[in-house]
Write a protein that holds these residues in place. Structure first.
Motif, PDB file in Angstrom:
ATOM      1  N   ASP A 174     -35.138  50.460 -28.240  1.00  0.00           N
ATOM      2  CA  ASP A 174     -34.207  51.359 -27.567  1.00  0.00           C
ATOM      3  C   ASP A 174     -33.578  52.252 -28.642  1.00  0.00           C
ATOM      4  N   GLY A 175     -33.453  53.527 -28.315  1.00  0.00           N
ATOM      5  CA  GLY A 175     -32.887  54.452 -29.293  1.00  0.00           C
ATOM      6  C   GLY A 175     -33.990  55.125 -30.098  1.00  0.00           C
ATOM      7  N   TRP A 176     -33.618  56.131 -30.850  1.00  0.00           N
ATOM      8  CA  TRP A 176     -34.650  56.901 -31.548  1.00  0.00           C
ATOM      9  C   TRP A 176     -34.089  57.442 -32.859  1.00  0.00           C
ATOM     10  N   LEU A 177     -34.945  57.413 -33.894  1.00  0.00           N
ATOM     11  CA  LEU A 177     -34.516  57.810 -35.231  1.00  0.00           C
ATOM     12  C   LEU A 177     -35.083  59.182 -35.591  1.00  0.00           C
ATOM     13  N   GLY A 178     -34.273  60.014 -36.187  1.00  0.00           N
ATOM     14  CA  GLY A 178     -34.765  61.237 -36.825  1.00  0.00           C
ATOM     15  C   GLY A 178     -35.150  60.859 -38.243  1.00  0.00           C
ATOM     16  N   LEU A 179     -36.445  60.984 -38.564  1.00  0.00           N
ATOM     17  CA  LEU A 179     -36.937  60.540 -39.877  1.00  0.00           C
ATOM     18  C   LEU A 179     -36.906  61.698 -40.858  1.00  0.00           C
ATOM     19  N   TYR A 180     -36.376  61.445 -42.042  1.00  0.00           N
ATOM     20  CA  TYR A 180     -36.413  62.505 -43.055  1.00  0.00           C
ATOM     21  C   TYR A 180     -36.304  61.877 -44.438  1.00  0.00           C
ATOM     22  N   PRO A 220     -47.519  64.519 -57.857  1.00  0.00           N
ATOM     23  CA  PRO A 220     -47.993  64.908 -56.516  1.00  0.00           C
ATOM     24  C   PRO A 220     -48.491  63.720 -55.688  1.00  0.00           C
ATOM     25  N   LEU A 221     -48.992  62.688 -56.360  1.00  0.00           N
ATOM     26  CA  LEU A 221     -49.422  61.502 -55.602  1.00  0.00           C
ATOM     27  C   LEU A 221     -48.237  60.829 -54.917  1.00  0.00           C
ATOM     28  N   ALA A 222     -47.078  60.892 -55.571  1.00  0.00           N
ATOM     29  CA  ALA A 222     -45.871  60.318 -54.966  1.00  0.00           C
ATOM     30  C   ALA A 222     -45.525  61.104 -53.710  1.00  0.00           C
ATOM     31  N   ALA A 223     -45.661  62.426 -53.774  1.00  0.00           N
ATOM     32  CA  ALA A 223     -45.373  63.248 -52.589  1.00  0.00           C
ATOM     33  C   ALA A 223     -46.290  62.854 -51.439  1.00  0.00           C
ATOM     34  N   LYS A 224     -47.548  62.535 -51.748  1.00  0.00           N
ATOM     35  CA  LYS A 224     -48.480  62.123 -50.686  1.00  0.00           C
ATOM     36  C   LYS A 224     -48.101  60.755 -50.122  1.00  0.00           C
ATOM     37  N   SER A 225     -47.659  59.884 -51.004  1.00  0.00           N
ATOM     38  CA  SER A 225     -47.240  58.565 -50.551  1.00  0.00           C
ATOM     39  C   SER A 225     -46.007  58.681 -49.639  1.00  0.00           C
ATOM     40  N   LEU A 226     -45.070  59.521 -50.046  1.00  0.00           N
ATOM     41  CA  LEU A 226     -43.861  59.732 -49.243  1.00  0.00           C
ATOM     42  C   LEU A 226     -44.218  60.383 -47.905  1.00  0.00           C
ATOM     43  N   ALA A 227     -45.185  61.287 -47.935  1.00  0.00           N
ATOM     44  CA  ALA A 227     -45.641  61.927 -46.685  1.00  0.00           C
ATOM     45  C   ALA A 227     -46.211  60.872 -45.748  1.00  0.00           C
ATOM     46  N   THR A 228     -46.950  59.917 -46.307  1.00  0.00           N
ATOM     47  CA  THR A 228     -47.550  58.864 -45.488  1.00  0.00           C
ATOM     48  C   THR A 228     -46.447  58.045 -44.818  1.00  0.00           C
ATOM     49  N   LEU A 229     -45.397  57.767 -45.576  1.00  0.00           N
ATOM     50  CA  LEU A 229     -44.253  57.037 -45.022  1.00  0.00           C
ATOM     51  C   LEU A 229     -43.600  57.835 -43.894  1.00  0.00           C
ATOM     52  N   LEU A 230     -43.250  59.074 -44.198  1.00  0.00           N
ATOM     53  CA  LEU A 230     -42.541  59.933 -43.239  1.00  0.00           C
ATOM     54  C   LEU A 230     -43.323  60.089 -41.934  1.00  0.00           C
ATOM     55  N   LEU A 231     -44.639  60.204 -42.043  1.00  0.00           N
ATOM     56  CA  LEU A 231     -45.443  60.531 -40.867  1.00  0.00           C
ATOM     57  C   LEU A 231     -46.085  59.324 -40.189  1.00  0.00           C
ATOM     58  N   SER A 232     -45.729  58.130 -40.638  1.00  0.00           N
ATOM     59  CA  SER A 232     -46.292  56.983 -39.930  1.00  0.00           C
ATOM     60  C   SER A 232     -45.225  56.037 -39.377  1.00  0.00           C
ATOM     61  N   LEU A 233     -43.967  56.334 -39.628  1.00  0.00           N
ATOM     62  CA  LEU A 233     -42.907  55.502 -39.055  1.00  0.00           C
ATOM     63  C   LEU A 233     -42.669  55.889 -37.594  1.00  0.00           C
ATOM     64  N   ARG A 234     -41.916  55.016 -36.892  1.00  0.00           N
ATOM     65  CA  ARG A 234     -41.535  55.303 -35.507  1.00  0.00           C
ATOM     66  C   ARG A 234     -40.280  56.168 -35.528  1.00  0.00           C
ATOM     67  N   GLY A 235     -40.327  57.301 -34.828  1.00  0.00           N
ATOM     68  CA  GLY A 235     -39.210  58.236 -34.832  1.00  0.00           C
ATOM     69  C   GLY A 235     -39.773  59.648 -34.847  1.00  0.00           C
ATOM     70  N   THR A 236     -38.895  60.621 -34.983  1.00  0.00           N
ATOM     71  CA  THR A 236     -39.361  62.003 -35.052  1.00  0.00           C
ATOM     72  C   THR A 236     -39.256  62.496 -36.499  1.00  0.00           C
ATOM     73  N   PRO A 237     -40.400  62.762 -37.142  1.00  0.00           N
ATOM     74  CA  PRO A 237     -40.347  63.180 -38.544  1.00  0.00           C
ATOM     75  C   PRO A 237     -39.859  64.619 -38.692  1.00  0.00           C
ATOM     76  N   PHE A 238     -39.016  64.823 -39.686  1.00  0.00           N
ATOM     77  CA  PHE A 238     -38.565  66.169 -40.055  1.00  0.00           C
ATOM     78  C   PHE A 238     -39.050  66.471 -41.472  1.00  0.00           C
ATOM     79  N   LEU A 279     -49.381  56.240 -33.429  1.00  0.00           N
ATOM     80  CA  LEU A 279     -48.477  56.710 -34.482  1.00  0.00           C
ATOM     81  C   LEU A 279     -47.270  57.417 -33.878  1.00  0.00           C
ATOM     82  N   LYS A 280     -47.460  58.039 -32.721  1.00  0.00           N
ATOM     83  CA  LYS A 280     -46.344  58.750 -32.100  1.00  0.00           C
ATOM     84  C   LYS A 280     -45.360  57.802 -31.431  1.00  0.00           C
TER      85      LYS A 280
END
Ligand code: TEU
Ligand code: CA
Length: 550
Positions: A313-319, A337-355, A470-471
């Motif tokens: 229940d509820g929803w997170l804005g991911l950033y 740059p590999l860290a940026a890709k790793s962080l992107a993977t985190l941001l775009l695979s969690l539950r919530g709306t990624p920003f 994923l969504k």
């Protein structure tokens, strides 16, 4: 064109957002300041990237003490950004391309240049006086000793009425008196007017601070000193009033809720809550000031806690980034740059709306500030002078003041070798200095390089767009006892996705839990190719993150 507002009211749950800092995104008329026409011209890029909506930082008329978070006119556009007509064109053009538009609503305070405050300060009898928060003067002493978010007193003296007024931010940002029904009525009018301009929702600035404690409450002096300003009893009255308004106008809302913790989040969002999504402010803590490094383990554990709390229940804005934070690739990944890709993977695979914050998808880094006149943010300049006064040398003071400065996120977008301008001459005349690494770290170069951070974002975004799991799938994490590695699944049974996020900067050897290995997994994407098969023990390269599907 108007996007159907009532057919798909939960559209934001499966959407990906992109935050635009208008001053630094795209300059269309060579005055060195980003503007609305510039933003509109970049919609084809946003379409290609795959985002569903944009959030615009404030573009209202403002003296810019706090870059637009000090609003002088809620219903007009600052002239440096263009006109209201330009904004209408922007909204129309966005909608035609199926991009929704979210504005920033700053209603904890106004600018002291706002008509309401100009009136309010003139006399105690003025009809606008009680739009703000006043205390009488006694013996030239501030009414209490509370410290605000900028490190100063919350009170400023006003000669004309022999009173003090309250401000959580700069003295030029007096707080509105939400107890006053006329204030509530005016704010609702403003929200309604913006809804009529066809916007799709609001990011609600400083939302957790609307309700103030009685002024004789003691403020603590430890790390919790700002708790006194957040989520105070009685705030639900204001939030439910706002909620009703947003509901009736079908506006999506995301509340910035500093000081609200995971355990009380359900009071804010979810079926019993007041806003659609929440921006929490807990996940980033500093490890070292110089060089700027954040605690990776803290990031992973706090995000896990939030995911668990809002799992049903509820929803997170991911950033990971916004206009108030240093660049994530710098603070978590030493500009790798590999860290940026790793962080992107985190941001775009969690539950919530990624920003995604502008430039994050390019792997834009913190800036190395070399002279004090490159500083724009007043609190940063304030720090710099404080360090000088303490006897610290100019070089060191500059480093210390700018390492975590909000300015790091506000340098112009790096579209080309020249940043957000199209030639060398104009690039020297921007409102804020462009990071010199734009000569090799920019959109043009990123787009051409198949291994770039940008192309990795593009791939991941499109992966998420077409994957219901994923969504909307639920979240489950597995403890493998490694501080910099997070393993979790997203599931919408019978479908599962397995995600391994590795934020370690050195090679790691890990064991995968048996409960995971008993399933059949096939590889989908990795920050480092080729994507490895899953196995009981895995040798991970630095910042190697992986997604598998069942
Ligand atoms: O930031 C607000 C903000 O960061 C605080 O409300 C936060 O809750 C607190 O510091 C937590 O300890 C927003 C904007 O994002 C920022 O850019 C503005 O300067 C600020 O509001 C004032 O409008
Ligand atoms: Ca401009």
């Amino acid at each position: 064109m108007v996007l159907a507002k009532d057919t798909d009211q939960l559209w934001w749950r499966s959407a990906i957002g992109y935050q635009i800092y208008p001053r630094s995104f795209q300059d269309s008329n060579h005055d060195g300041i980003g503007d609305l026409k510039g933003i509109t011209s970049r919609f084809p890029y946003l379409k290609w990237l795959g985002v569903d909506f944009i959030w615009l930082n404030p573009i209202y008329t403002s003296p810019n003490i706090d870059n637009g978070y000090d609003i002088a006119d809620f219903q007009n556009v600052a002239s440096e950004y263009g006109t209201l007509d330009d904004l209408k064109t922007l909204i129309n053009s966005a909608h035609q391309q199926n991009i929704r538009v979210i504005m920033d609503l700053v209603v904890n305070h106004t600018s002291n240049q706002h008509f309401w405050f100009q009136e309010a300060q003139t006399s105690r009898d003025n009809p606008y006086h009680d739009f703000y928060i006043w205390q009488p003067n006694h013996n030239d002493q501030a009414p209490n000793n509370w410290t605000n978010f900028t490190g100063d007193s919350v009170w400023t003296y006003n000669q004309a009425t022999d009173e003090w007024y309250f401000h959580l931010f700069a003295p030029e940002q007096p707080d509105l008196n939400w107890e006053n029904q006329s204030v509530q009525t005016e704010i609702i009018k403003i929200i309604t007017w913006w809804s009529e301009q066809n916007i799709d929702g609001f990011r609600l600035d400083a939302l957790s601070h609307l309700k103030k404690m009685p002024f004789d409450t003691l403020q603590s002096t430890d790390d919790y000193q700002f708790e006194i300003f957040a989520n105070n009893p009685g705030i639900e009255v204001f939030l439910s009033l706002l909620h009703q308004t947003f509901q009736s106008l079908h506006l999506m809302t995301i509340g910035e809720a500093g000081g609200v913790h995971a355990d009380t989040a359900k009071f804010w969002t979810g079926s019993q809550g007041f806003i659609d999504m929440i921006f929490e402010l807990e996940h980033q803590v500093r490890q070292t000031q110089v060089p700027p490094r954040a605690n990776r383990n803290h990031l992973l554990t706090r995000l896990t806690a939030w995911e668990n709390t809002l799992n049903t229940d509820g929803w997170l804005g991911l950033y990971l980034e916004n206009h108030d934070q240093p660049r994530s690739i710098t603070v978590y990944g030493n500009d790798n740059p590999l860290a940026a890709k790793s962080l992107a993977t985190l941001l775009l695979s969690l539950r919530g709306t990624p920003f995604i914050y502008q430039g994050e998808e390019l792997g834009m880094t913190n800036m190395l500030f070399t002279t004090p006149d490159q500083i724009d943010d007043p609190p940063t300049y304030h720090d710099y002078q404080r360090f000088l006064a303490a006897g610290i040398s100019t070089d060191v003071a500059l480093k210390q003041a700018t390492s975590w400065s909000r300015d790091n996120a506000r340098t112009p977008m790096q579209w080309t070798n020249f940043g957000f301008s199209d030639n060398e001459l104009n690039s020297k005349n921007t409102w804020m200095v462009t990071n010199p690494n734009t000569t090799f770290l920019n959109y043009q170069k990123n787009r051409q390089d198949p291994k770039s951070v940008l192309n990795y974002y593009h791939k991941l975004i499109h992966l998420r767009r077409k994957d219901e799991v994923l969504k909307s799938g639920r979240f489950q994490s597995y403890d493998i006892g490694h501080p910099d590695i997070l393993i979790f699944t997203r599931y919408l049974l019978p479908d599962k996705r397995l995600i391994l996020i590795n934020l370690a900067s050195t090679p790691q050897s890990i064991s995968i839990p048996h409960s995971i290995l008993s399933e059949n997994w096939h590889t989908i994407i990795s920050t480092i190719e080729p994507t490895p098969e899953i196995s009981p023990t895995m040798q991970l390269q630095p910042f190697q993150s992986i997604i598998w599907y069942n």
